[in-house]
Design a protein around this motif. Sequence first.
Motif, short mmCIF file in Angstrom:
data_model
loop_
_atom_site.label_atom_id
_atom_site.label_comp_id
_atom_site.label_asym_id
_atom_site.label_seq_id
_atom_site.Cartn_x
_atom_site.Cartn_y
_atom_site.Cartn_z
N THR A 104 0.82 -1.20 0.00
CA THR A 104 0.00 0.00 0.00
C THR A 104 0.86 1.26 0.00
N GLY A 105 0.53 2.18 -0.87
CA GLY A 105 1.15 3.49 -0.83
C GLY A 105 0.27 4.46 -0.06
N VAL A 106 0.82 5.08 0.97
CA VAL A 106 0.07 6.04 1.77
C VAL A 106 0.28 7.43 1.19
N ALA A 107 -0.82 8.06 0.79
CA ALA A 107 -0.74 9.38 0.16
C ALA A 107 -1.06 10.47 1.17
N ASP A 108 -0.26 11.51 1.16
CA ASP A 108 -0.51 12.73 1.92
C ASP A 108 -0.68 13.86 0.93
N VAL A 109 -1.79 14.56 1.04
CA VAL A 109 -2.09 15.68 0.15
C VAL A 109 -2.40 16.89 1.02
N CYS A 110 -1.80 18.01 0.69
CA CYS A 110 -2.18 19.26 1.36
C CYS A 110 -2.39 20.33 0.29
N GLU A 111 -3.55 20.97 0.35
CA GLU A 111 -3.84 22.08 -0.55
C GLU A 111 -4.13 23.31 0.31
N TRP A 112 -3.48 24.42 0.00
CA TRP A 112 -3.65 25.64 0.78
C TRP A 112 -3.65 26.85 -0.14
N TYR A 113 -3.92 28.01 0.44
CA TYR A 113 -3.98 29.24 -0.35
C TYR A 113 -2.85 30.16 0.09
N ASP A 114 -2.10 30.68 -0.89
CA ASP A 114 -1.00 31.61 -0.65
C ASP A 114 -1.52 33.03 -0.85
N ASN A 115 -1.68 33.77 0.24
CA ASN A 115 -2.23 35.13 0.15
C ASN A 115 -1.32 36.06 -0.63
N ASP A 116 0.00 35.90 -0.48
CA ASP A 116 0.93 36.81 -1.15
C ASP A 116 0.91 36.60 -2.66
N GLN A 117 0.89 35.35 -3.10
CA GLN A 117 0.90 35.04 -4.52
C GLN A 117 -0.51 34.98 -5.12
N GLU A 118 -1.52 35.00 -4.25
CA GLU A 118 -2.92 34.93 -4.67
C GLU A 118 -3.18 33.71 -5.56
N CYS A 119 -2.76 32.56 -5.05
CA CYS A 119 -2.97 31.32 -5.79
C CYS A 119 -3.08 30.15 -4.82
N PHE A 120 -3.54 29.03 -5.35
CA PHE A 120 -3.63 27.80 -4.57
C PHE A 120 -2.32 27.03 -4.73
N CYS A 121 -1.94 26.33 -3.68
CA CYS A 121 -0.74 25.51 -3.70
C CYS A 121 -1.12 24.08 -3.33
N ILE A 122 -0.39 23.13 -3.87
CA ILE A 122 -0.66 21.73 -3.57
C ILE A 122 0.65 20.96 -3.43
N ASP A 123 0.66 20.05 -2.48
CA ASP A 123 1.83 19.19 -2.25
C ASP A 123 1.30 17.78 -2.04
N VAL A 124 1.74 16.84 -2.88
CA VAL A 124 1.27 15.46 -2.86
C VAL A 124 2.47 14.53 -2.73
N SER A 125 2.38 13.57 -1.82
CA SER A 125 3.44 12.59 -1.65
C SER A 125 2.82 11.24 -1.36
N ALA A 126 3.23 10.21 -2.12
CA ALA A 126 2.79 8.83 -1.88
C ALA A 126 4.01 8.00 -1.52
N ARG A 127 3.93 7.31 -0.38
CA ARG A 127 5.06 6.53 0.12
C ARG A 127 4.61 5.17 0.62
N ASN A 128 5.52 4.24 0.59
CA ASN A 128 5.30 2.91 1.14
C ASN A 128 6.27 2.71 2.30
N ARG A 129 5.82 2.09 3.38
CA ARG A 129 6.66 1.98 4.58
C ARG A 129 7.91 1.14 4.35
N ILE A 130 7.89 0.28 3.32
CA ILE A 130 9.06 -0.55 3.01
C ILE A 130 9.86 0.04 1.86
#
Length: 225
Positions: free
Chosen positions: A163-189
Amino acid sequence: MISIYERALGADFFKLHPQIQRRFSLHSQSGVGAVGTGTMERIWHGAPYTLPFLYVGTWRSIMFPEHGKDVPFTIENYAYIDPLGRETVSWVRTFSTKRKRRFDAYMIFSEERGCIIDYLGTHQHLAVDIQVSVADNGGLRLRSGEQRFYEGPIAFRFPWLFTGVADVCEWYDNDQECFCIDVSARNRIWGGLFGYRGRFTVDWVKMAPEQVPSAILPKRLEARV
């Protein structure tokens, strides 16, 4: 009517940044879709032994083996009622690498499982439990849990080893006036499998419920959660 994300978060939904609230307030009666356009600053994949896994993902628009920097990107979020009567939100991402790749997902809220279910790929073969929370920066964090495979009479739960465990975070950058996203999928082994990070702006597309573009809809529906 409220969105599946507000259902999942309850009162915590209002701790999100106002622009993130707007993005994740989409429901089938909203009258709009959200189409994001931007650039992924980095797309990465894991060690060479992870590549066969990523190539298999391309068959159903789940993951892909390409990597790169400053890759043009779009994300199409439409909320609609699917033919099974479920409130659904599309996450159709297109990455313009040397070979254009899509990563398709369709989210519902499951009363039975008490969480969001993410159906991955064009044929919804993978059903993944998603836990949502509010990040410290006011963004929305999504973390994958149990994963199940469905195809005809075949149904099984993936063991954690595969199983790959995915972490996703989406946030808003007030200074750049845009949405940001960071996605990472990892397996414990095996370690890191796949990920991307970048930013985008959103166009709010006016539409009636029956006007969801056919090109973003899945080719097969899975009723099992």
